[in-house]
Write a protein that holds these residues in place. Sequence first.
Motif, PDB file in Angstrom:
ATOM      1  N   UNK A 181       0.797  -1.229   0.000  1.00 11.91           N
ATOM      2  CA  UNK A 181       0.000   0.000   0.000  1.00 11.91           C
ATOM      3  C   UNK A 181       0.831   1.281   0.000  1.00 11.91           C
ATOM      4  N   UNK A 182       1.817   1.372   0.843  1.00 10.10           N
ATOM      5  CA  UNK A 182       2.608   2.599   0.923  1.00 10.10           C
ATOM      6  C   UNK A 182       3.439   2.778  -0.347  1.00 10.10           C
ATOM      7  N   UNK A 183       4.093   1.738  -0.788  1.00  6.05           N
ATOM      8  CA  UNK A 183       4.913   1.821  -2.003  1.00  6.05           C
ATOM      9  C   UNK A 183       4.077   2.180  -3.221  1.00  6.05           C
ATOM     10  N   UNK A 184       2.925   1.553  -3.366  1.00  5.19           N
ATOM     11  CA  UNK A 184       2.069   1.842  -4.519  1.00  5.19           C
ATOM     12  C   UNK A 184       1.471   3.241  -4.429  1.00  5.19           C
ATOM     13  N   UNK A 185       1.108   3.668  -3.221  1.00  4.77           N
ATOM     14  CA  UNK A 185       0.639   5.044  -3.061  1.00  4.77           C
ATOM     15  C   UNK A 185       1.750   6.017  -3.452  1.00  4.77           C
ATOM     16  N   UNK A 186       2.960   5.764  -2.971  1.00  4.24           N
ATOM     17  CA  UNK A 186       4.085   6.648  -3.289  1.00  4.24           C
ATOM     18  C   UNK A 186       4.312   6.762  -4.796  1.00  4.24           C
ATOM     19  N   UNK A 187       4.180   5.658  -5.514  1.00  2.00           N
ATOM     20  CA  UNK A 187       4.345   5.695  -6.977  1.00  2.00           C
ATOM     21  C   UNK A 187       3.285   6.585  -7.625  1.00  2.00           C
ATOM     22  N   UNK A 188       2.031   6.442  -7.174  1.00  2.00           N
ATOM     23  CA  UNK A 188       0.957   7.280  -7.717  1.00  2.00           C
ATOM     24  C   UNK A 188       1.186   8.739  -7.354  1.00  2.00           C
ATOM     25  N   UNK A 189       1.644   8.985  -6.137  1.00  2.00           N
ATOM     26  CA  UNK A 189       1.936  10.349  -5.705  1.00  2.00           C
ATOM     27  C   UNK A 189       3.065  10.948  -6.532  1.00  2.00           C
ATOM     28  N   UNK A 190       4.094  10.158  -6.825  1.00  2.00           N
ATOM     29  CA  UNK A 190       5.209  10.653  -7.646  1.00  2.00           C
ATOM     30  C   UNK A 190       4.726  11.039  -9.041  1.00  2.00           C
ATOM     31  N   UNK A 191       3.831  10.234  -9.626  1.00  2.00           N
ATOM     32  CA  UNK A 191       3.297  10.554 -10.955  1.00  2.00           C
ATOM     33  C   UNK A 191       2.444  11.817 -10.911  1.00  2.00           C
ATOM     34  N   UNK A 192       1.646  11.972  -9.864  1.00  2.00           N
ATOM     35  CA  UNK A 192       0.810  13.173  -9.714  1.00  2.00           C
ATOM     36  C   UNK A 192       1.685  14.409  -9.523  1.00  2.00           C
ATOM     37  N   UNK A 193       2.707  14.275  -8.693  1.00  2.00           N
ATOM     38  CA  UNK A 193       3.617  15.396  -8.449  1.00  2.00           C
ATOM     39  C   UNK A 193       4.327  15.806  -9.736  1.00  2.00           C
ATOM     40  N   UNK A 194       4.767  14.834 -10.512  1.00  2.00           N
ATOM     41  CA  UNK A 194       5.418  15.144 -11.783  1.00  2.00           C
ATOM     42  C   UNK A 194       4.447  15.871 -12.716  1.00  2.00           C
ATOM     43  N   UNK A 195       3.193  15.453 -12.731  1.00  2.00           N
ATOM     44  CA  UNK A 195       2.200  16.073 -13.622  1.00  2.00           C
ATOM     45  C   UNK A 195       1.947  17.534 -13.251  1.00  2.00           C
ATOM     46  N   UNK A 196       1.856  17.833 -11.956  1.00  2.00           N
ATOM     47  CA  UNK A 196       1.590  19.212 -11.552  1.00  2.00           C
ATOM     48  C   UNK A 196       2.848  20.077 -11.580  1.00  2.00           C
ATOM     49  N   UNK A 197       4.001  19.451 -11.697  1.00  2.00           N
ATOM     50  CA  UNK A 197       5.252  20.197 -11.744  1.00  2.00           C
ATOM     51  C   UNK A 197       5.579  20.705 -13.139  1.00  2.00           C
TER      52      UNK A 197
END
Length: 157
Positions: A45-61
Motif C-alpha cells: 500500500x505505501x509503495x504503490x501510493x508513493x508511486x501514484x503520488x510521484x506521478x501526480x507530483x510530476x504532472x503538476x510540476x
Amino acid sequence: NKTTTMVGLLANHAKDEAWVPDVIAGKTIDEVGNTWKGDLLGTDPIGNYDKLNDLATAAVSKPIADGQIAHLSYGDFPVGTFLEHTSYYRGFQAPLIAQVAGIPFHMTDDLIDLLWSSVEPQIEYLRTIHVFGPPLEVPDGSDRQALLLGMTGFWRA
C-alpha cells in the motif's frame, strides 16, 4: 476498525492521486475508463501510493497550458480550479487522517486563514458542485479550525 479506516483513507487518496496526471492532460472520464477502478494499493500500500503520488507530483510540476481544461465528474473547469479543489480536499482530510491515526494535529493559523479566505466567499457554490457537503454544527466556543471544518462539512468530534 482503525486499520480498515486508515486503509480506506489511503485507498481514497490513491485514487485521487491516480487521476491527477490524466486530468491535467485534459482526458475525460470516458477516455480514462476503468483504468483507476479497483484496488490500487495491492500488497504494498505505501509503495504503490508513493508511486501514484510521484506521478501526480510530476504532472503538476510541468507547465500547464493557458486555458487547459480539467474534465471532472462535476463539470469542466480550468486546471487551476481543479488544483484548488484538490488542495481543499487534501487540506480538509488532514485532520481526519490524524484523528484516525491517533496523531495530535492542528492546522497552522496561516493555513486556517488561507483556507477560510478562499473557501468562505464561495462556500455555497462549492456545495452545489459537491466539493463540500452541508455544514456541520460544532460545539459552542470551538476554535477557528473546528469552525472551518464545520463550515465545510469535515468536522468530526
